[in-house]
Structure formats: C-alpha cells, structure tokens
Enzyme design. Structure first.
Site, mmCIF file in Angstrom:
data_model
loop_
_atom_site.group_PDB
_atom_site.id
_atom_site.type_symbol
_atom_site.label_atom_id
_atom_site.label_comp_id
_atom_site.label_asym_id
_atom_site.label_seq_id
_atom_site.Cartn_x
_atom_site.Cartn_y
_atom_site.Cartn_z
ATOM 1 N N GLY A 321 0.825 -1.211 0.000
ATOM 2 C CA GLY A 321 0.000 0.000 0.000
ATOM 3 C C GLY A 321 0.851 1.250 0.000
ATOM 4 N N TRP A 324 2.231 1.625 -3.456
ATOM 5 C CA TRP A 324 1.197 2.117 -4.380
ATOM 6 C C TRP A 324 1.215 3.641 -4.424
ATOM 7 C CZ3 TRP A 324 -2.989 5.347 -3.691
ATOM 8 C CH2 TRP A 324 -3.918 5.393 -4.724
ATOM 9 N N HIS A 325 1.486 4.261 -3.280
ATOM 10 C CA HIS A 325 1.472 5.719 -3.221
ATOM 11 C C HIS A 325 2.670 6.350 -3.919
ATOM 12 C CE1 HIS A 325 -1.580 5.084 -0.067
ATOM 13 N NE2 HIS A 325 -1.963 6.317 -0.334
ATOM 14 N N GLY A 326 3.776 5.663 -3.991
ATOM 15 C CA GLY A 326 4.928 6.273 -4.643
ATOM 16 C C GLY A 326 6.127 5.352 -4.645
ATOM 17 N N PHE A 476 -0.099 10.098 -7.823
ATOM 18 C CA PHE A 476 -0.161 8.664 -7.587
ATOM 19 C C PHE A 476 -0.954 7.948 -8.684
ATOM 20 C CE2 PHE A 476 -0.186 10.426 -3.094
ATOM 21 C CZ PHE A 476 1.186 10.446 -3.042
#
Length: 476
Positions: A321, A324-326, A476
């Site tokens: 997770g 996923w953001h960066g 994102f």
C-alpha cells in the site's frame, strides 16, 4: 498541462448540457467516454493509449472468462490481465525505483554497477484506474459480477472523468449498473446537494490545504532552519493539508458525478476522529483500504492460519500500500509503520466493529489524540522527499530553538493558522459524524444554508489569490 479552474468549469457546463440533451443511455455513455478522454488527454494525449489498452484488454479478458468454466483457463486469463495492468504500472512507476535501488546496493557492495536508466513521465492517475480495472477482472473471475457486454459502457466505467485521476476507486458492482441504466436530470434537491459537495470540496482544497502549503513546504524543504516547535507545527499542518486536499477532491468528484446522475462512494468518514489505527484505515481513503483488504490481504490469507501469518499479511499489505502511493523508500517506511501500528493493535486483542463509527464520547478523546499523533508521525515519511529528509525532520523535532526561515511565516502566525484550520476541520468532522442526529441538510433553513455557502465562497475567493497547488494525489 491540466485544466485550470475556469477551463474545467466551462468544460463541465458544455458536457453537462450536451449530456442531458442526449437523453438516451448509450449516447450518454459515448459522450462520457469522449469527454473523459478529452479531460485526460488535455494533460498529455500520448498517455490515452494506456487507458485504451487497459480498457480493451480487461473487456476482452472478462468476456472470455464469462464464456468458459475451465478453472485453468480462467486463471490464465486473470493472470494475463494482471500481467498487462501491473506491467504497465510497473514500467512507468517503479522501473527507475527498483533499478536505482539495485544499483545502490551493488555500489555499497563495491561493485561498479552500470545499469540501464529509463526516464519516464508518470501518467497522472495511473494507479487509480489500474486498480479499478483489476478489481473488475477479479470480481468476474470470482463470479461476483457478470462481464459487461458493452465496450462503450465499460470504457465509461474505467475513464469516468470526475474520479479518473484521484479516485475514489470504484467497484464495478457499484458503478457499472449506473452506467447501464438511463439517467434522468437531477431534481433541485440533487443539484443543491451536488453544489454543496463541490463547494465543501473547494473549501477544503483551496482554504484548508492550499492555505497551509507554503509553511509546510518551507519546513520540509529545509528542516535544519527550524526548531522543534516550528517543525511540530509543520507536521500538524501537513496532516490537515493532506486531509483537506484529498477529501476535498473526493467531495468535488462526488458532487460532479451527481450532476450526471451517478453516485460515487464516500471515500472518507472523519478519519481523524478514529479511536484506533484500525478504525482510521476503515475511514481514510476507504476505496483504497477496501481494495487492499479484498484483493490483497484476504487472498494472502487474511487472518486465517494463525497470528504470525496474520501479522505477515498485514505487513505485506501495508508495505505494498505504501509502494502504491509512490516509488520511494519513504513510502515503503510509511506503509511499514502502518503495518506495525495495525499489528500492534491486533496483538492487543482489540476488535473494531465494522460499520460507520458513531459520534465520539468524552472517553474517546484520549484514544483519538493518540491515534492522530501516530498517523501524524507516519505522515512525515509520506511528505518527505526522501528517507534522509524524513530523518532530518524527525531529528529536528528534538531541537529546543525555534527558528523561522527568511521570508517564511512567523512562528506565531504559522501556529495561529494551523490551529485555526485544525479547529475548522475538527468541527466540520464532528458535525458530519453526528449528521444522523441533525435535520437533513435540505431541511435546514434556506437563510442558514445561504449564509454558510456565502461565507464559504468568500473564503475560497480570498484564499484562491495565491499560487494554486496541484492535488497531492494526482502524483499517484
């Protein structure tokens, strides 16, 4: 380049007028696809091909899955969809990160690494629509939904422009049925509620988020120029900024979608009123946390197989997770921190009942404050430009001097602004959390609603004079 506010307003009015004049469902969906592609292509038309590839591939895969009962073939089709979508996402978002990290490890081992480099622009919103299409093929594979027979309807589901670039990540079971039926022109109460959502979102974004952007940027760009109190204010300010920025976008998206006769899910339920970290993740970015639970945590085994496997699954889920953001180690640490927090909460034997939390009580205040500070601590890694920047910021919190950089807001002004915006945020969330106890907004006094709307518009006009900051989640 992206639409500015005036261009988007003109674009929205033109599309809405044409949309409601068409009337027929198929014509409306064709217009939504065209409008969504124009909206996305306005930023960079070259990346429209990625949305088209993802759309056509998953439409074809789901259709094939619907026509076969062979488990091996269905699994192969699902893996092909995952390979295409995650391959595109991995190439554009993570190739440079993993190659660079591997090179750094080799260099640390004394090996002169000559690795290929590939500088790619990250397509805006790619993580959102990729996860949306993956959830569709997974649900078809699990036979939770039937494949969508119309390519136009499916394309409208994938590219629906109000939520295309920053969510919420919609499930096909919610959005596709709305795309399949004819929509009627919203009545006056629906238009009023849509306008209220848009105005609320703009206030959160323009006033609460953008109003704090400069003092946050100054502190994170050079933590050494600030003392502990100044950096603490910056950390609190960022907690307010990211909430105002992202929940503001979600409110705008819901309001715009409602004007098209489509309901998007709520993405936030007053997360900073959470009494524990599990409740926080059930109320923050709910479309992503639900996606991670249903398509990653549960397939990994969830809480089945004993405590150690449960903690392992939590850590893997939150690590991914964070990624996923960066594509940066700071996001990895942010995700791991939340994995540790969630595991610690579960280790205590605590149980968080599902469903919408009720209004907080006096006994909840201590737990709310503790949870907020855990979240704010992790936000430092989320906001920092690198791990070294995050460590420098955290170490600066131990300094006793209070310094302000030249030209920055004075410490007292930054404190007043952050506390003032924090109070507005908390009061707004308390009212929202208690909305079941209040009269419906449509039943409130028109003069009261008008006064509230007028003050919001004035505040937006006053705070919109500075340099506009892009939505944080666009990256994102």
């Amino acid at each position: 380049m992206t639409f500015n506010s005036i261009e988007f307003a003109v674009f929205l009015v033109v599309v809405l007028v044409a949309y409601w004049r068409l009337g027929a469902r198929r014509s409306q969906n064709v217009l939504l696809v065209v409008a969504s592609y124009v909206f996305y292509g306005w930023w960079d038309y070259r990346f429209l091909g990625l949305i088209v590839v993802s759309t056509v591939a998953d439409y074809w895969v789901a259709g094939r899955m619907g026509r076969t009962m062979e488990p091996v073939r269905r699994r192969a089709l699902l893996l092909s969809s995952l390979g295409i979508n995650l391959g595109i996402l991995g190439l554009f978002k993570y190739f440079g990160f993993f190659v660079g990290s591997a090179a750094a490890v080799l260099e640390a081992m004394g090996v002169n690494a000559n690795v290929p480099t590939l500088e790619l622009v990250l397509p805006v919103g790619i993580s959102f629509y990729t996860f949306q299409t993956i959830s569709y093929t997974f649900d078809v594979y699990r036979r939770r939904i039937e494949p969508e027979p119309s390519l136009v309807t499916f394309a409208a589901y994938v590219a629906f422009f109000p939520q295309l670039v920053a969510g919420p990540i919609e499930r096909a079971a919610n959005l596709l049925p709305q795309m399949r039926r004819s929509r009627v022109v919203p009545d006056s109460s629906q238009v009023a509620s849509a306008a209220g959502l848009i105005l609320t979102g703009l206030f959160k974004k323009v006033v609460l988020a953008d109003g704090l952007a400069s003092l946050i940027d100054a502190r994170f760009s050079d933590p050494s120029a600030h003392g502990a109190l100044s950096l603490l204010i910056g950390a609190y300010a960022f907690a307010i900024q990211i909430y105002g920025d992202f929940s503001g976008y979600s409110s705008i998206a819901r309001g715009v979608a409602r004007l098209f006769g489509i309901e998007l899910r709520r993405n936030f339920e007053q997360p900073y009123l959470s009494t524990n970290i599990t409740q926080f993740w059930r109320t923050w970015h709910m479309s992503l946390s639900g996606w991670l639970k249903d398509y990653l945590y549960i397939p990994l085994g969830g809480n089945r197989g004993g405590k150690l496997r449960t903690y392992r699954n939590l850590m893997i889920t939150m690590l991914l997770g964070g990624l996923w953001h960066g594509a940066a180690w700071s996001f990895v640490v942010w995700g791991l921190l939340h994995g540790v927090f969630l595991s610690a909460h579960r280790l205590r034997g605590a149980y968080e009942a599902p469903g919408r939390p009720g209004p907080p009580t006096r006994a909840d205040v201590r737990r709310i404050i503790a949870t907020f500070h855990l979240v704010t601590l992790a936000w430092v890694f989320f906001r920092a430009s690198s791990l070294s920047n995050a460590w420098e910021y955290l170490s600066g919190l131990t300094r006793l001097t209070d310094l302000s950089s030249p030209g920055d807001l004075s410490l007292s002004a930054a404190f007043i602004l952050t506390v003032g915006f924090g109070v507005i945020m908390v009061v707004g969330d308390l009212l929202d959390r208690s909305r079941g106890r209040w009269a419906r907004r449509e039943q409130l006094s028109p003069s009261l609603l008008g006064a509230a709307a007028g003050m919001g518009i004035v505040a937006i006009a006053v705070w919109s004079g500075g340099t506009a900051a892009p939505f944080i989640y666009f990256q994102f």
